[in-house]
Design an enzyme around this catalytic site. Structure first.
Site, short mmCIF file in Angstrom:
data_model
loop_
_atom_site.label_atom_id
_atom_site.label_comp_id
_atom_site.label_asym_id
_atom_site.label_seq_id
_atom_site.Cartn_x
_atom_site.Cartn_y
_atom_site.Cartn_z
N ARG A 266 -123.61 -74.07 10.71
CA ARG A 266 -122.81 -73.90 9.49
C ARG A 266 -123.48 -74.50 8.25
NH1 ARG A 266 -120.60 -76.86 13.41
NH2 ARG A 266 -120.14 -79.07 13.13
N GLU A 351 -114.93 -76.52 11.32
CA GLU A 351 -115.79 -76.71 12.49
C GLU A 351 -116.41 -78.12 12.45
OE1 GLU A 351 -119.25 -74.10 13.21
OE2 GLU A 351 -118.37 -73.62 15.13
N HIS A 382 -99.94 -63.35 -6.71
CA HIS A 382 -98.89 -62.37 -6.46
C HIS A 382 -98.53 -62.34 -4.99
CE1 HIS A 382 -99.41 -61.05 -10.59
NE2 HIS A 382 -100.70 -61.30 -10.37
N LYS A 510 -116.72 -70.45 24.56
CA LYS A 510 -117.84 -69.59 24.99
C LYS A 510 -117.94 -69.58 26.51
CE LYS A 510 -121.06 -70.13 21.08
NZ LYS A 510 -122.40 -70.52 20.66
O1 LIG Z 1 -126.79 -69.11 15.73
P1 LIG Z 1 -126.16 -69.09 17.07
O2 LIG Z 1 -126.83 -70.03 18.02
O3 LIG Z 1 -126.06 -67.70 17.61
O4 LIG Z 1 -124.72 -69.63 16.92
C1 LIG Z 1 -123.74 -68.98 16.19
C2 LIG Z 1 -122.50 -69.84 16.08
O5 LIG Z 1 -122.12 -70.15 17.41
C3 LIG Z 1 -121.02 -71.03 17.56
O6 LIG Z 1 -119.84 -70.35 17.41
C4 LIG Z 1 -121.07 -72.25 16.69
O7 LIG Z 1 -119.83 -72.88 16.69
C5 LIG Z 1 -121.48 -71.91 15.27
O8 LIG Z 1 -121.67 -73.10 14.53
C6 LIG Z 1 -122.76 -71.12 15.31
O9 LIG Z 1 -123.18 -70.87 14.00
#
Ligand SMILES: O=P(O)(O)OC[C@H]1O[C@H](O)[C@H](O)[C@@H](O)[C@@H]1O
Length: 545
Positions: A266, A351, A382, A510
């Site tokens: 992020r 996050e 609105h 995940k």
């Molecule tokens: O860039 P990647 O390794 O594919 O990760 C993509 C995303 O995966 C997760 O959801 C993390 O929480 C994010 O912070 C990250 O940006």
């Protein structure tokens, strides 16, 4: 009780939180309130005078920051210490925008030369695409880039690209694919020709299911149009910290842009993850974006806490969160190009600070990150602004507006500004019963009805807001603005003593997602989970309810 909530500063703030006069009174008593509670730097002005604060509250909040060791924590981040303790990593998005001669070390190695080398690789890549030196497998120029990624590998590039639309140079089209819903990719592919399209796969880990699946499907589509494996190198590139996995996946080693484990997803738009932005606005403008962020880094590291923009904003957020019961924070952008910013800040903040144990693993006995939401002004006025004005929840607001428009059109920008300033005023002042009744004096309603209606028109006011202004939305001011929010997030995390840089909650989602995926594909009905999950999985397997 934790050390934080036991501290005398915390306790005093708690006592004061219910004693402050209404903001109307605070403004009436002090004509200097704006100059006392505003600050400017890096092309931004922060007016925080419309907050429930006085000098004593600010002084105590600053004390809280000192007590939490904030100056030391800022220094530790800038020095490359492993402040992401659960992953034992440094947190160095600031290195991505550092000057070329800076020396920022991770495990004794200066990371700045690698950052600079990657920027140079990005510049060469962009130049090759623009000039046609890089061509597709049939010798045609690349016209369209599809950026595939999710989370931090998507929101930054997409939203910042949108925000800088006035700077697009028209040399390439860029499309974004994040959702694993096949409709997202399919809709994009329908508009594209494989011979003139380049896929840019953005994944720090190179292990994110959605991104891998979307890239695999893009590759199948490409191969399915009569092209060969040998043609792939001309149409697929990747940005990742897992170069080995990307090569194994079939991306040509020359087409891989590195990133590093000390860049959080992020916080990564400043790295090669920002390549789609650079492709749209050109490398010089991308460097200006970095320069703006750099200015905010310097400000954050060197300005006394009492004048420090991210510190002030972070402390105000703590004030509302921990002492006034606010559970959400709204970001209202009075600029069409900044309409995506609330979603960007949402990931950044939620996050980062959606955590409930301290660095030492103790469960916190205070609230942490609020819900961040928002949208584009004036549209929200609105819709959900009604709740801001008269609802029961306290929702502090940030109003963000450039003074000059990229599209000066008649009275539009003046009207936009009048709405922005009018809203902050209405939130602060509210409307008393006497005022509401006076406004009804000329109506022909019977007195009892006037009184009833007046009661519905009362607005308590005293609703807090910050106003952030800039002269014009440029790559540089936008860089400063985003870095402001990054550091604001850091300040809150520092006071709450949490790790703002990991995301274990997301990781669990995940893992369970992958487990369910194998059950959806199984030949046997699912019986091993809870009754709800079993039923949902089995309904999907049967493809009907
Ligand atoms: O860039 P990647 O390794 O594919 O990760 C993509 C995303 O995966 C997760 O959801 C993390 O929480 C994010 O912070 C990250 O940006």
């Amino acid at each position: 009780m934790s050390k934080l909530t036991q501290s005398s500063t915390w306790q005093t703030l708690q006592g004061l939180s219910k004693q402050l006069p209404h903001m109307r009174q605070l403004f009436a008593e002090d004509p200097q309130r704006f100059s006392k509670f505003s600050a400017r730097d890096c092309g931004l002005l922060l007016d925080y005078s419309k907050n429930r604060i006085d000098a004593q509250v600010m002084q105590l909040l600053l004390q809280l920051a000192e007590n939490s060791g904030l100056p030391h924590k800022i220094a530790a981040m800038f020095a490359g210490e492993p402040i992401n303790t659960t992953e034992k990593r440094a947190v160095l998005h600031i290195a991505l925008r550092a000057p070329a001669d800076a020396d920022i070390r991770v495990d004794g190695v200066n990371v700045v030369p690698e950052v600079q080398a990657t920027l140079a690789k990005m510049a060469a890549f962009i130049e090759a695409l623009y000039s046609g030196k890089w061509r597709g497998c049939t010798g045609q120029k690349i016209t369209d880039v599809v950026a595939i990624g999710i989370g931090g590998s998507f929101l930054g590039p997409k939203i910042i690209s949108e925000a800088l639309k006035p700077y697009w140079n028209g040399k390439l089209n860029c499309h974004f694919v994040a959702n694993v819903d096949g409709s997202c990719l399919s809709d994009k592919l329908k508009m594209l020709a494989p011979e003139t399209t380049l896929f840019l796969m953005s994944s720090k880990s190179f292990g994110t299911q959605e991104t891998l699946t979307n890239t695999l499907s893009a590759k199948s589509w490409f191969l399915g149009q009569g092209h060969t494996q040998a043609d792939v190198a001309k149409h697929f590139a990747a940005i990742t910290s897992n170069v080995a996995k990307a090569t194994e996946f079939g991306i040509d080693a020359d087409n891989i842009f590195p990133m590093w484990d000390w860049v959080g997803g992020r916080y990564s738009l400043w790295s090669a993850i920002g390549l789609p932005i650079a492709l749209l606005i050109g490398m010089d403008n991308f460097l200006a974006l970095l320069k703006g962020a750099r200015a905010m880094d310097v400000h954050f590291a060197a300005t006394p806490l009492s004048q420090n923009l991210p510190v002030i904003m972070g402390l105000l957020a703590v004030w509302y969160n921990n002492f006034q019961g606010a559970q959400s924070h709204v970001v209202l952008t009075y600029d069409h190009y900044l309409r995506g910013l609330p979603a960007y800040f949402q990931q950044l903040d939620m996050e980062s600070n959606g955590k409930s144990v301290t660095l030492d693993g103790e469960t916190v006995d205070y609230t942490t990150g609020p819900v961040i939401w928002g949208g584009e002004g004036t549209n929200g006025q609105h819709a959900y602004h009604q709740l801001l004005h008269q609802g029961t929840a306290l929702i502090p607001a940030d109003f963000i507006m450039p003074l000059q428009s990229h599209n000066p059109l008649g009275v539009h920008h003046q009207q936009l500004a009048s709405n922005c300033f009018g809203q902050t005023q209405a939130l602060m002042r509210g409307r008393t019963y006497a005022e509401a009744l006076a406004e009804l004096q000329d109506s022909s309603l019977p007195e009892a009805e006037k009184q009833l209606l007046a009661r519905h028109k009362v607005m308590a006011g005293n609703k807090p807001s910050n106003t952030i202004l800039m002269n014009k939305l440029t790559p540089e001011t936008l860089g400063a603005l985003i870095a402001l929010y990054e550091h604001r997030t850091f300040v809150q995390g520092a006071i709450w003593d949490i790790n703002s840089f990991d995301q274990w909650g997301v990781e669990l989602g995940k893992t369970l997602g992958n487990d369910v995926l194998s059950r959806l594909a199984a030949t046997e009905a699912c019986t091993a989970l809870d009754s709800s999950s079993n039923a949902l999985i089995n309904l999907f397997r049967q493809q009907k309810i």
